[in-house]
Motif scaffolding. Structure first.
Motif, PDB file in Angstrom:
ATOM      1  N   LEU A  63       8.611  -3.946   4.504  1.00 34.57           N
ATOM      2  CA  LEU A  63       7.306  -4.588   4.425  1.00 34.57           C
ATOM      3  C   LEU A  63       6.646  -4.649   5.796  1.00 34.57           C
ATOM      4  CD1 LEU A  63       8.267  -7.617   2.156  1.00 34.57           C
ATOM      5  CD2 LEU A  63       6.916  -5.628   1.450  1.00 34.57           C
ATOM      6  N   LYS A 110       1.946  -8.366   7.384  1.00 31.92           N
ATOM      7  CA  LYS A 110       0.895  -8.942   6.541  1.00 31.92           C
ATOM      8  C   LYS A 110       1.372  -9.190   5.111  1.00 31.92           C
ATOM      9  CE  LYS A 110      -1.015  -4.498   5.012  1.00 31.92           C
ATOM     10  NZ  LYS A 110      -2.215  -3.637   4.927  1.00 31.92           N
ATOM     11  N   ASP A 111       2.388  -8.424   4.669  1.00 30.92           N
ATOM     12  CA  ASP A 111       2.833  -8.525   3.280  1.00 30.92           C
ATOM     13  C   ASP A 111       3.477  -9.863   2.961  1.00 30.92           C
ATOM     14  OD1 ASP A 111       2.028  -5.913   2.490  1.00 30.92           O
ATOM     15  OD2 ASP A 111       3.804  -5.077   3.459  1.00 30.92           O
ATOM     16  N   THR A 112       4.023 -10.533   3.979  1.00 34.24           N
ATOM     17  CA  THR A 112       4.670 -11.822   3.735  1.00 34.24           C
ATOM     18  C   THR A 112       3.910 -12.978   4.386  1.00 34.24           C
ATOM     19  OG1 THR A 112       6.158 -11.408   5.611  1.00 34.24           O
ATOM     20  CG2 THR A 112       6.976 -10.852   3.412  1.00 34.24           C
ATOM     21  N   THR A 137      -1.906 -10.053  -3.991  1.00 35.75           N
ATOM     22  CA  THR A 137      -1.163  -9.816  -2.761  1.00 35.75           C
ATOM     23  C   THR A 137      -2.066  -9.108  -1.754  1.00 35.75           C
ATOM     24  OG1 THR A 137      -0.338  -7.609  -3.338  1.00 35.75           O
ATOM     25  CG2 THR A 137       0.914  -9.513  -4.166  1.00 35.75           C
ATOM     26  N   THR A 138      -1.578  -8.972  -0.519  1.00 34.19           N
ATOM     27  CA  THR A 138      -2.390  -8.327   0.515  1.00 34.19           C
ATOM     28  C   THR A 138      -2.661  -6.857   0.208  1.00 34.19           C
ATOM     29  OG1 THR A 138      -0.374  -7.914   1.798  1.00 34.19           O
ATOM     30  CG2 THR A 138      -1.654  -9.881   2.351  1.00 34.19           C
ATOM     31  N   ARG A 139      -1.866  -6.264  -0.677  1.00 37.49           N
ATOM     32  CA  ARG A 139      -2.124  -4.873  -1.075  1.00 37.49           C
ATOM     33  C   ARG A 139      -2.823  -4.783  -2.430  1.00 37.49           C
ATOM     34  NH1 ARG A 139       2.935  -1.139   1.147  1.00 37.49           N
ATOM     35  NH2 ARG A 139       3.570  -2.527   2.841  1.00 37.49           N
ATOM     36  N   TYR A 142       3.824  -0.209  -2.931  1.00 36.42           N
ATOM     37  CA  TYR A 142       4.883  -0.700  -2.047  1.00 36.42           C
ATOM     38  C   TYR A 142       6.054   0.265  -1.907  1.00 36.42           C
ATOM     39  CZ  TYR A 142       2.606  -5.267  -1.996  1.00 36.42           C
ATOM     40  OH  TYR A 142       1.703  -6.290  -1.810  1.00 36.42           O
ATOM     41  N   SER A 152      11.403  -7.473   4.580  1.00 41.12           N
ATOM     42  CA  SER A 152      10.801  -7.255   5.889  1.00 41.12           C
ATOM     43  C   SER A 152      11.863  -6.672   6.820  1.00 41.12           C
ATOM     44  CB  SER A 152      10.301  -8.586   6.458  1.00 41.12           C
ATOM     45  OG  SER A 152      11.412  -9.444   6.713  1.00 41.12           O
ATOM     46  N   LEU A 185       9.524 -10.223  -0.501  1.00 47.45           N
ATOM     47  CA  LEU A 185       8.425 -10.262  -1.457  1.00 47.45           C
ATOM     48  C   LEU A 185       8.999  -9.781  -2.783  1.00 47.45           C
ATOM     49  CD1 LEU A 185       5.357 -10.567  -2.086  1.00 47.45           C
ATOM     50  CD2 LEU A 185       5.110  -8.163  -1.414  1.00 47.45           C
TER      51      LEU A 185
END
Length: 244
Positions: free
Chosen positions: A148, A151-153, A179-181, A196, A216, A228
């Motif tokens: 990850l 930003k993903d977490t 989510t950020t994506r 992902y 991560s 995540l």
């Protein structure tokens, strides 16, 4: 033919675009993680022109490949499934299934060990490679699934905190959040994997639900990791959780 072309492009980009330590010479401060554990070698990594070389055998065997050294021709051959990679000491050319590839640096023989470009081997064997600093320690992660991004977490307003009463809280995606994506509840498992990549863990849990877990950057065999997780039912996302 088109598939082979895209594979070639991906391997080339992996070789030349991603950052590496810039120091020169042997670097025993650099730590390399291969999936679930550190890679331990009797000769430390070698940094040459900004590229990391490692002993071929420990890395390749950890990735499930076989290694053959020919002392007469000073070549090393690595095989896994339908993949054959061959290097020659001092030659900045490798062959991948018979096709020649220009290497960023030539393999070297150091203290009886064949030192080869880490990124080339890992990428050729289908692995993901990430370089970063863990606090002040330079580290390289070689993983079967992509790690990850920070930003993903990050806990955004799209999440709410859940206090378990025991241990740290976790953060759950709100019904209207994303989510950020851009994954939302009821999105498909296919979309999650498209955005992902393949998960680190894919587990079937209660009532046939499937949990996709992404990690991560991490320290092996420790709790120093953020995750995540996507819980899915009938191919659709029903819950998203961030844990630190």
């Amino acid at each position: 033919m088109q598939k082979k072309f895209f594979l070639a492009v991906l391997m080339f980009l992996a070789l030349v675009l991603l950052p590496w330590p810039a120091a020169a010479g042997m670097d025993d401060s650099l730590h390399i993680v291969v999936n679930d554990d550190f890679l331990v070698t009797d000769v430390p990594p070698l940094i040459a022109n900004g590229h990391t070389l490692v002993p071929a055998r420990p890395l390749a065997e950890r990735l499930g490949a076989t290694v053959h050294w020919d002392a007469g021709s000073q070549t090393v051959t690595i095989k896994k499934g339908g993949i054959t990679i061959q290097f020659a000491i001092g030659e900045p050319i490798a062959t991948y299934n018979g096709v020649s590839w220009q290497l960023p640096v030539a393999p070297e023989l150091v203290k009886g060990r064949t030192m080869v470009p880490l990124r080339f081997i890992a990428t050729a064997l289908g692995q993901q490679v990430r370089f970063n600093y863990w606090q002040t320690t330079p580290m390289i992660w070689v993983t079967s699934s992509p790690l990850l991004e920070d930003k993903d977490t990050n806990v955004t307003p799209d999440y709410f905190e859940v206090d378990t009463g025991e241990g740290p809280p976790y953060y759950k995606l709100k019904p209207e959040g994303q989510t950020t994506r851009g994954i939302k509840l009821e999105d498909s498992v296919t979309k999650v994997k498209e955005l992902y990549g393949p998960p680190f863990r894919e587990e079937t849990v209660r009532d046939g639900q499937v949990v996709l877990r992404y990690f991560s950057e991490y320290l092996p065999q420790s709790d120093a990791v953020s995750t995540l997780s996507f819980t899915c039912r009938d191919g659709r996302v029903v819950e998203v959780i961030i844990q630190h």
